[in-house]
Write a protein that holds these residues in place. Structure first.
Motif, PDB file in Angstrom:
ATOM      1  N   ALA A 232       1.917   5.215 -10.122  1.00 50.97           N
ATOM      2  CA  ALA A 232       1.782   5.329  -8.642  1.00 50.97           C
ATOM      3  C   ALA A 232       2.659   6.576  -8.204  1.00 50.97           C
ATOM      4  O   ALA A 232       2.964   6.809  -7.042  1.00 50.97           O
ATOM      5  CB  ALA A 232       2.589   4.080  -8.102  1.00 50.97           C
ATOM      6  N   THR A 233       3.502   7.144  -9.246  1.00 50.91           N
ATOM      7  CA  THR A 233       4.244   8.263  -8.744  1.00 50.91           C
ATOM      8  C   THR A 233       3.718   9.689  -9.175  1.00 50.91           C
ATOM      9  O   THR A 233       3.330   9.873 -10.362  1.00 50.91           O
ATOM     10  CB  THR A 233       5.722   7.984  -9.493  1.00 50.91           C
ATOM     11  N   GLY A 234       3.887  10.611  -8.252  1.00 47.34           N
ATOM     12  CA  GLY A 234       3.184  12.060  -8.568  1.00 47.34           C
ATOM     13  C   GLY A 234       4.174  13.078  -7.875  1.00 47.34           C
ATOM     14  O   GLY A 234       4.952  12.705  -7.098  1.00 47.34           O
TER      15      GLY A 234
ATOM     16  N   TYR B 141      -6.910   3.672  -5.817  1.00 47.63           N
ATOM     17  CA  TYR B 141      -6.495   1.896  -5.774  1.00 47.63           C
ATOM     18  C   TYR B 141      -7.893   1.076  -5.665  1.00 47.63           C
ATOM     19  O   TYR B 141      -8.924   1.623  -5.037  1.00 47.63           O
ATOM     20  CB  TYR B 141      -5.484   1.732  -4.785  1.00 47.63           C
ATOM     21  N   ASP B 142      -7.702   0.064  -6.252  1.00 51.83           N
ATOM     22  CA  ASP B 142      -9.085  -0.875  -6.674  1.00 51.83           C
ATOM     23  C   ASP B 142      -8.608  -2.245  -5.525  1.00 51.83           C
ATOM     24  O   ASP B 142      -7.671  -3.226  -6.090  1.00 51.83           O
ATOM     25  CB  ASP B 142      -9.247  -1.185  -7.978  1.00 51.83           C
ATOM     26  N   LEU B 143      -9.140  -2.625  -4.680  1.00 51.94           N
ATOM     27  CA  LEU B 143      -8.791  -3.741  -3.977  1.00 51.94           C
ATOM     28  C   LEU B 143     -10.014  -4.929  -4.599  1.00 51.94           C
ATOM     29  O   LEU B 143     -11.246  -4.647  -4.449  1.00 51.94           O
ATOM     30  CB  LEU B 143      -9.377  -3.677  -2.171  1.00 51.94           C
TER      31      LEU B 143
ATOM     32  N   VAL C 101      -4.649  -4.083   4.586  1.00 54.04           N
ATOM     33  CA  VAL C 101      -4.021  -3.424   3.544  1.00 54.04           C
ATOM     34  C   VAL C 101      -2.955  -2.587   4.371  1.00 54.04           C
ATOM     35  O   VAL C 101      -3.530  -1.706   5.423  1.00 54.04           O
ATOM     36  CB  VAL C 101      -5.019  -2.328   2.938  1.00 54.04           C
ATOM     37  N   THR C 102      -2.002  -2.221   3.676  1.00 52.33           N
ATOM     38  CA  THR C 102      -0.838  -1.040   4.462  1.00 52.33           C
ATOM     39  C   THR C 102      -0.489  -0.178   3.243  1.00 52.33           C
ATOM     40  O   THR C 102      -0.307  -0.533   2.168  1.00 52.33           O
ATOM     41  CB  THR C 102       0.494  -1.848   4.842  1.00 52.33           C
ATOM     42  N   ILE C 103      -0.649   1.134   3.701  1.00 52.66           N
ATOM     43  CA  ILE C 103      -0.361   2.156   2.688  1.00 52.66           C
ATOM     44  C   ILE C 103       1.140   2.611   2.737  1.00 52.66           C
ATOM     45  O   ILE C 103       1.210   3.075   4.164  1.00 52.66           O
ATOM     46  CB  ILE C 103      -1.468   3.060   2.561  1.00 52.66           C
ATOM     47  N   SER C 104       1.928   2.866   1.979  1.00 53.54           N
ATOM     48  CA  SER C 104       3.118   3.433   2.362  1.00 53.54           C
ATOM     49  C   SER C 104       3.428   4.299   1.237  1.00 53.54           C
ATOM     50  O   SER C 104       3.287   4.111  -0.020  1.00 53.54           O
ATOM     51  CB  SER C 104       4.211   2.248   2.282  1.00 53.54           C
ATOM     52  N   ILE C 105       4.412   5.396   1.428  1.00 50.47           N
ATOM     53  CA  ILE C 105       4.784   6.581   0.709  1.00 50.47           C
ATOM     54  C   ILE C 105       6.299   6.588   0.472  1.00 50.47           C
ATOM     55  O   ILE C 105       6.991   6.743   1.737  1.00 50.47           O
ATOM     56  CB  ILE C 105       4.151   7.700   0.778  1.00 50.47           C
TER      57      ILE C 105
ATOM     58  N   LEU D 112       3.146   5.772  -4.240  1.00 48.47           N
ATOM     59  CA  LEU D 112       2.430   5.084  -3.270  1.00 48.47           C
ATOM     60  C   LEU D 112       2.663   3.565  -3.484  1.00 48.47           C
ATOM     61  O   LEU D 112       2.562   2.942  -4.772  1.00 48.47           O
ATOM     62  CB  LEU D 112       0.642   5.433  -3.691  1.00 48.47           C
ATOM     63  N   LEU D 113       2.848   2.995  -2.355  1.00 49.82           N
ATOM     64  CA  LEU D 113       2.718   1.455  -2.636  1.00 49.82           C
ATOM     65  C   LEU D 113       1.405   0.774  -1.611  1.00 49.82           C
ATOM     66  O   LEU D 113       1.246   1.302  -0.487  1.00 49.82           O
ATOM     67  CB  LEU D 113       4.117   0.913  -1.976  1.00 49.82           C
TER      68      LEU D 113
END
Length: 220
Positions: free
Chosen positions: A99-101, A112-114, A121-125, A167-168
């Motif tokens: 998840a880290t780059g 990501y696979d839902l 869905v909430t995307i956070s960095i 990414l979370l």
């Protein structure tokens, strides 16, 4: 770029230094032994037992150094063989279980696979200090494979510096229960790195061990 033998070269240099040190010590030992024999009391000659023990010790150390040299040569051969077998990955696009780059001029591409049942869905960095620097809500999330690319730009237009980001994915189902979603990275292989002693691929998003590679992907 292929960095395949640096670890082996370090071992070879260490063995060469050890051999040189042993040679110097052995020369000093022989000089002292010769001086003692020349100046010993003829009526009470020096006991040769200690000399014999030291010679045996020198011989044992020399054998160990030779073993280390042979081992370093074997590691070099193995590293070269591994690099050759992995050279087919150069220039290929891969999916990495991480998840880290590393953010660079090419940005970071996450996947990501839902699973079925996800409703929101909430995307956070997060940055490398653990602070959330970016967040957005996904309207009408799509079940299955999804992509999220980020070039470091925030909602106010500010562009963050290159660095490490993660990414979370915050997902919930129709009952507002959390659903675990593990993102991965899509990146291109730019080099092979064996300097740590383990096979690793250098990519646009960082260096990853070969065991982290999930699959080769079609180039976009």
């Amino acid at each position: 770029m292929v960095d395949a033998v640096s670890a082996a070269m370090n071992l070879q240099n260490s063995a060469a230094n050890s051999r040189a040190s042993l040679t110097n010590n052995f020369d000093t030992f022989l000089t002292l032994l010769t001086a003692q024999l020349q100046n010993q009391d003829p009526l009470a000659p020096v006991d040769s037992t200690e000399f014999t023990n030291q010679l045996v010790q020198f011989s044992g150390v020399e054998q160990q150094i030779e073993t280390n040299t042979a081992l370093s040569n074997l590691i070099a051969i193995t590293a070269s063989s591994t690099a050759a077998s992995m050279s087919g990955y150069l220039g290929q696009t891969v999916e990495v279980y991480s998840a880290t780059g590393e953010l660079s001029e090419n940005g970071i591409d996450w996947l990501y696979d839902l699973p079925e049942g996800v409703k929101s869905v909430t995307i956070s960095i997060k940055d490398d200090a653990g602070a959330i620097v970016y967040s957005e809500t996904v309207d009408a999330p799509t079940i299955g494979k999804n992509e999220f690319s980020w070039d470091g730009t925030l909602e106010n237009g500010t562009v963050l510096e290159d660095g490490t980001y993660s990414l979370l994915i915050g997902a919930t189902d129709g009952n507002d229960q959390e659903v675990s979603v593990a993102p991965t990275l899509r990146t291109k292989v730019s080099g092979i790195d064996l300097s740590s002693g383990s096979a690793a691929l250098a990519t646009d998003a960082g260096v990853f061990y070969f065991s982290s590679i999930l699959r080769l992907m079609s180039a976009n």
